[in-house]
Write an enzyme that holds these catalytic residues in place. Structure first.
Site, PDB file in Angstrom:
ATOM      1  N   CYS A   1     -53.489 -20.019  27.663  1.00  0.00           N
ATOM      2  CA  CYS A   1     -53.764 -19.232  26.443  1.00  0.00           C
ATOM      3  C   CYS A   1     -55.249 -19.027  26.187  1.00  0.00           C
ATOM      4  CB  CYS A   1     -53.103 -19.884  25.237  1.00  0.00           C
ATOM      5  SG  CYS A   1     -53.811 -21.482  24.753  1.00  0.00           S
TER       6      CYS A   1
ATOM      7  N   CYS B   1     -76.882 -36.226   0.264  1.00  0.00           N
ATOM      8  CA  CYS B   1     -77.654 -34.988   0.188  1.00  0.00           C
ATOM      9  C   CYS B   1     -76.774 -33.800  -0.196  1.00  0.00           C
ATOM     10  CB  CYS B   1     -78.378 -34.726   1.504  1.00  0.00           C
ATOM     11  SG  CYS B   1     -77.351 -34.718   2.965  1.00  0.00           S
TER      12      CYS B   1
ATOM     13  N   CYS C   1     -49.669 -20.335  22.085  1.00  0.00           N
ATOM     14  CA  CYS C   1     -49.559 -20.631  23.513  1.00  0.00           C
ATOM     15  C   CYS C   1     -48.092 -20.662  23.951  1.00  0.00           C
ATOM     16  CB  CYS C   1     -50.224 -21.965  23.835  1.00  0.00           C
ATOM     17  SG  CYS C   1     -50.301 -22.327  25.599  1.00  0.00           S
TER      18      CYS C   1
ATOM     19  N   CYS D   1     -57.031 -24.808  27.439  1.00  0.00           N
ATOM     20  CA  CYS D   1     -55.830 -24.435  28.195  1.00  0.00           C
ATOM     21  C   CYS D   1     -56.135 -23.208  29.051  1.00  0.00           C
ATOM     22  CB  CYS D   1     -54.696 -24.133  27.226  1.00  0.00           C
ATOM     23  SG  CYS D   1     -53.207 -23.454  27.994  1.00  0.00           S
TER      24      CYS D   1
END
Length: 358
Positions: free
Chosen positions: A77, A324, A47, A74
């Site tokens: 960007c 799990c 950016c 944003c």
């Protein structure tokens, strides 16, 4: 913030990300996203906007994580973009969401805007990898969970920091958690807390006696799990504190630091007798070891029920504590995991390295 949160093991080292962000290194595109705490905006590493102070930066591995943490994309960007030209319809709808992020735009609203709902769904799915309604839910959930992360029991404290619609945010909070914080003293409640970990943020729900839910906030279907838990327990969910939340926060910190890979926090298991038998068996698998679904089916006296065991694993809402992740296929390969297979691999490797620690 606990010390282990700076590890960010699923991302490049923080110094590397900070350097890449400051230098706008395009080789890190898609590897991480940068969120700015002071503006509530998240960006690509490339950016061109003015760089924030380092202490105001937070890193995420995906746009969905940033959305769920309460940040908005944003406009310079465009971190949600897949790289192609953004359709005008997508621009129009994302702008509408940001004008009132707590408000839910329904199909009827879309029709009134002259937009076909099916077109909106297709264009969002094609461009963002999620439907328009899913995008809205992620933003609303991010706003609601932002309260939990901040530890604020009163919503007004957050509304003063930039939320555009007080009534809309209260309605969103009630839709997700069941009641506004102001009612917590008059109804049966589960307290909610955001817990940062090296594998991403987790949401914990507990009362004063036991833990009910512990999930990664980017788990698919988390909102439905919360709503189902509310119905089963006839409880409302509000930001808060409890000895149980303090205990699970401390035990998770010890777990990720490798100091202890065991948990003693009291649990409430909401499930069918079969599911509860599967979950109780899961708790007997030692850290650093794995078993197959077939092994579990044999041990609970239901040979051939491997698929049912897998489904019961998938309905476990107490991640890590009911392990799990220690169940794999009979050929030794990793199977699906609600938090992502990459997290399953990390957890197994972590426990293997620290299994001698009680």
């Amino acid at each position: 913030m606990h010390g282990y949160t700076v590890l960010m093991l699923k991302l490049p080292p923080e110094n590397t990300m900070y350097r890449a962000f400051m230098e706008r290194d395009s080789s890190f595109e898609g590897i991480f996203f940068v969120a700015v705490k002071t503006t509530g905006i998240f960006c690509r590493p490339t950016c061109t906007a003015r760089k924030p102070k380092r202490e105001n930066i937070e890193y995420f591995s995906s746009p969905s994580e940033a959305l769920l943490a309460g940040y908005r994309p944003c406009q310079r960007c465009k971190p949600m973009d897949a790289g192609s030209i953004r359709p005008d319809l997508v621009d129009r709808l994302t702008e509408a969401v940001e004008q009132a992020p707590a408000r839910r735009i329904t199909d009827r609203d879309l029709h009134e805007m002259g937009i076909d709902p099916s077109t909106a769904r297709r264009q969002f799915q094609r461009f963002f990898g999620m439907t328009f309604q899913a995008y809205q839910r992620a933003r609303r959930m991010g706003l609601a969970l932002h309260e939990i992360r901040a530890g604020q029991p009163v919503i007004e404290a957050q509304l003063n920091q930039g939320f555009s619609s007080a009534s809309g945010f209260w309605e969103t909070f009630k839709q997700v958690f069941g009641a506004p914080p102001s009612q917590s003293q008059h109804v049966k409640c589960l307290q909610a807390k955001w817990i940062d970990t090296p594998l991403g943020a987790m949401l914990a729900l507990a009362d004063q006696q036991a833990l009910y839910l512990l999930e990664f906030v980017d788990r698919r279907g988390l909102e439905n799990e919360i709503l189902a838990l509310r119905r089963r327990t006839r409880s409302y969910i509000v930001p808060g504190e409890s000895p149980i939340l303090d205990q699970i926060t401390s035990e998770l910190e010890s777990y990720f630091q490798g100091k202890s890979v065991g948990f003693s926090v009291p649990l409430v298991l909401n499930g069918s007798p079969f599911e509860q038998s599967v979950w109780e068996l899961l708790r007997t698998i030692p850290p650093g070891q794995t078993q197959s679904y077939g092994w579990m089916a044999q041990r609970i006296g239901k040979p051939g029920a491997s698929r049912a065991v897998g489904h019961a694993n998938g309905r476990n809402i107490l991640a890590i504590v009911i392990p799990c992740h220690r169940v794999i296929r009979s050929d030794g390969s990793l199977s699906g995991y609600g938090g992502g297979v990459w997290r399953k691999r990390w957890l197994l490797d972590h426990e293997s390295e620290n299994q001698s620690i009680s």
